[in-house]
Scaffold this motif. Sequence first.
Motif, PDB file in Angstrom:
ATOM      1  N   ASN A  86      42.797 -40.171   3.758  1.00 11.10           N
ATOM      2  CA  ASN A  86      43.757 -39.501   4.627  1.00 11.10           C
ATOM      3  C   ASN A  86      44.648 -38.547   3.830  1.00 11.10           C
ATOM      4  OD1 ASN A  86      43.152 -40.330   7.267  1.00 11.10           O
ATOM      5  ND2 ASN A  86      44.258 -42.256   7.021  1.00 11.10           N
ATOM      6  N   GLN A  87      45.013 -38.948   2.635  1.00 14.06           N
ATOM      7  CA  GLN A  87      45.792 -38.060   1.775  1.00 14.06           C
ATOM      8  C   GLN A  87      44.996 -36.808   1.417  1.00 14.06           C
ATOM      9  OE1 GLN A  87      47.150 -40.330  -1.599  1.00 14.06           O
ATOM     10  NE2 GLN A  87      48.664 -41.476  -0.403  1.00 14.06           N
ATOM     11  N   ALA A  88      43.693 -36.985   1.212  1.00 17.53           N
ATOM     12  CA  ALA A  88      42.834 -35.832   0.941  1.00 17.53           C
ATOM     13  C   ALA A  88      42.818 -34.885   2.138  1.00 17.53           C
ATOM     14  CB  ALA A  88      41.416 -36.296   0.618  1.00 17.53           C
ATOM     15  N   GLY A  89      42.737 -35.452   3.343  1.00 18.81           N
ATOM     16  CA  GLY A  89      42.766 -34.628   4.545  1.00 18.81           C
ATOM     17  C   GLY A  89      44.079 -33.872   4.687  1.00 18.81           C
ATOM     18  N   GLN A  90      45.174 -34.540   4.403  1.00 16.79           N
ATOM     19  CA  GLN A  90      46.483 -33.894   4.489  1.00 16.79           C
ATOM     20  C   GLN A  90      46.614 -32.765   3.473  1.00 16.79           C
ATOM     21  OE1 GLN A  90      48.584 -37.907   4.445  1.00 16.79           O
ATOM     22  NE2 GLN A  90      50.015 -36.753   5.705  1.00 16.79           N
ATOM     23  N   SER A  91      46.014 -32.938   2.303  1.00 16.45           N
ATOM     24  CA  SER A  91      46.080 -31.888   1.288  1.00 16.45           C
ATOM     25  C   SER A  91      45.345 -30.634   1.723  1.00 16.45           C
ATOM     26  CB  SER A  91      45.508 -32.401  -0.042  1.00 16.45           C
ATOM     27  OG  SER A  91      44.095 -32.555   0.021  1.00 16.45           O
ATOM     28  N   VAL A  92      44.292 -30.791   2.518  1.00 17.75           N
ATOM     29  CA  VAL A  92      43.568 -29.638   3.056  1.00 17.75           C
ATOM     30  C   VAL A  92      44.402 -28.964   4.144  1.00 17.75           C
ATOM     31  CG1 VAL A  92      41.518 -28.888   4.333  1.00 17.75           C
ATOM     32  CG2 VAL A  92      41.295 -30.564   2.491  1.00 17.75           C
ATOM     33  N   VAL A  93      44.948 -29.753   5.051  1.00 17.08           N
ATOM     34  CA  VAL A  93      45.774 -29.223   6.146  1.00 17.08           C
ATOM     35  C   VAL A  93      46.944 -28.401   5.608  1.00 17.08           C
ATOM     36  CG1 VAL A  93      47.410 -29.921   7.957  1.00 17.08           C
ATOM     37  CG2 VAL A  93      45.154 -30.991   7.830  1.00 17.08           C
ATOM     38  N   ALA A  94      47.523 -28.843   4.501  1.00 16.80           N
ATOM     39  CA  ALA A  94      48.687 -28.174   3.929  1.00 16.80           C
ATOM     40  C   ALA A  94      48.403 -26.736   3.505  1.00 16.80           C
ATOM     41  CB  ALA A  94      49.207 -28.965   2.731  1.00 16.80           C
ATOM     42  N   ASN A  95      47.139 -26.384   3.356  1.00 18.81           N
ATOM     43  CA  ASN A  95      46.767 -25.031   2.916  1.00 18.81           C
ATOM     44  C   ASN A  95      46.630 -24.041   4.065  1.00 18.81           C
ATOM     45  OD1 ASN A  95      46.617 -25.728   0.151  1.00 18.81           O
ATOM     46  ND2 ASN A  95      44.548 -26.547   0.435  1.00 18.81           N
ATOM     47  N   TYR A  96      46.818 -24.498   5.303  1.00 22.82           N
ATOM     48  CA  TYR A  96      46.612 -23.636   6.464  1.00 22.82           C
ATOM     49  C   TYR A  96      47.844 -23.664   7.368  1.00 22.82           C
ATOM     50  CZ  TYR A  96      41.800 -23.733   4.867  1.00 22.82           C
ATOM     51  OH  TYR A  96      40.666 -23.619   4.097  1.00 22.82           O
ATOM     52  N   PRO A  97      48.473 -22.504   7.597  1.00 25.45           N
ATOM     53  CA  PRO A  97      49.710 -22.469   8.379  1.00 25.45           C
ATOM     54  C   PRO A  97      49.541 -22.893   9.832  1.00 25.45           C
ATOM     55  CG  PRO A  97      48.894 -20.241   7.957  1.00 25.45           C
ATOM     56  CD  PRO A  97      48.091 -21.165   7.103  1.00 25.45           C
ATOM     57  N   ASN A  98      48.328 -22.760  10.370  1.00 25.14           N
ATOM     58  CA  ASN A  98      48.087 -23.125  11.768  1.00 25.14           C
ATOM     59  C   ASN A  98      47.478 -24.522  11.908  1.00 25.14           C
ATOM     60  OD1 ASN A  98      49.004 -20.604  12.532  1.00 25.14           O
ATOM     61  ND2 ASN A  98      46.957 -19.728  12.717  1.00 25.14           N
ATOM     62  N   ALA A  99      47.538 -25.330  10.853  1.00 22.41           N
ATOM     63  CA  ALA A  99      46.877 -26.638  10.861  1.00 22.41           C
ATOM     64  C   ALA A  99      47.895 -27.774  10.901  1.00 22.41           C
ATOM     65  CB  ALA A  99      45.973 -26.783   9.648  1.00 22.41           C
ATOM     66  N   TYR A 100      47.469 -28.899  11.488  1.00 14.23           N
ATOM     67  CA  TYR A 100      48.347 -30.049  11.677  1.00 14.23           C
ATOM     68  C   TYR A 100      47.537 -31.322  11.435  1.00 14.23           C
ATOM     69  CZ  TYR A 100      50.616 -26.319  14.309  1.00 14.23           C
ATOM     70  OH  TYR A 100      51.153 -25.114  14.695  1.00 14.23           O
ATOM     71  N   PHE A 101      48.180 -32.317  10.834  1.00 12.30           N
ATOM     72  CA  PHE A 101      47.545 -33.611  10.589  1.00 12.30           C
ATOM     73  C   PHE A 101      48.192 -34.649  11.496  1.00 12.30           C
ATOM     74  CE2 PHE A 101      47.161 -37.749   8.524  1.00 12.30           C
ATOM     75  CZ  PHE A 101      45.803 -37.784   8.210  1.00 12.30           C
ATOM     76  N   VAL A 102      47.357 -35.420  12.213  1.00 14.93           N
ATOM     77  CA  VAL A 102      47.872 -36.456  13.108  1.00 14.93           C
ATOM     78  C   VAL A 102      47.384 -37.819  12.620  1.00 14.93           C
ATOM     79  CG1 VAL A 102      47.912 -37.350  15.463  1.00 14.93           C
ATOM     80  CG2 VAL A 102      47.902 -34.878  15.064  1.00 14.93           C
TER      81      VAL A 102
END
Length: 274
Positions: free
Chosen positions: A201-217
């Motif tokens: 999940n931390q890996a997924g959040q690290s990817v989301v953080a690179n995109y301004p239109n992305a969100y992690f739930v």
Amino acid sequence: MKRLFTLLILSTLFLSSCSQSDQLALHQEKKAAVQVFKPIPADFVPRNFTVLSVGDSLTQGVGDSTNQGGYLPYLKTMLEKEKGIQQVDFYNYGVTGNRTTQLLKRLKTPEMKASLQKADMVIITIGGNDIMKVVKDNFTNLQLPVFTKEKGAYRQHLTQIFEAIVQENSHASIVLVGLYNPFSKWFSDVKEMDEIVADWNQAGQSVVANYPNAYFVPIEDLFLNTEENLLFTDNFHPNDKGYQLMAERLNETMEARVIPDLAKKAYLVTTEEN
């Protein structure tokens, strides 16, 4: 540890027997030469909302007694109660058993590209089958470092998935639903899988953080330390209540962040450079 991975192997065999299904359709936004923000009313949101759901069995809705797509009908009802939203159209591309590499391949098909171009939002559930594949490929010598190594591949594939979406539609919001540990209720003393899921999940959040239109739930906590059974009879997929709670968590994020951001985009004024 042996007990944990015996359970994982049995679940892998179950998941591999599930069938596949696809559906589609969506909306395209004009590319802007120059983008200018205007003030927007506090209660303004797009009246028509198109959502593309992609991923694995959690998107397809395995475990949903109504066979209507798991969390999707719950989320649709919640969103359409939001002030200013008249209608939300969901298009379900969930396929049981899909891993990141398989989803990436599907996103590159002409049919899926056309659908992505029309989406206001893309919701993704993916990664659980990647973990299960690690179990299948290494069941004779399962160790935590194996999962750590494959987590890097998961992050790379997830980044490629995001890039494929952005390439077709840079304006669409991307919502990544986190992973959960289905064994936590019945085998609370087995902590290794909790650690693996948290790391991924931390890996997924690290990817989301690179995109301004992305969100992690995150949904991992919904299935932890609960007295209520949230799993289907296979003890792996969510049941109706589990999907309802997933929808509520998704709606919280959309209400607070995603919909306001989309409202701002809807108020952009585009002008052509002279």
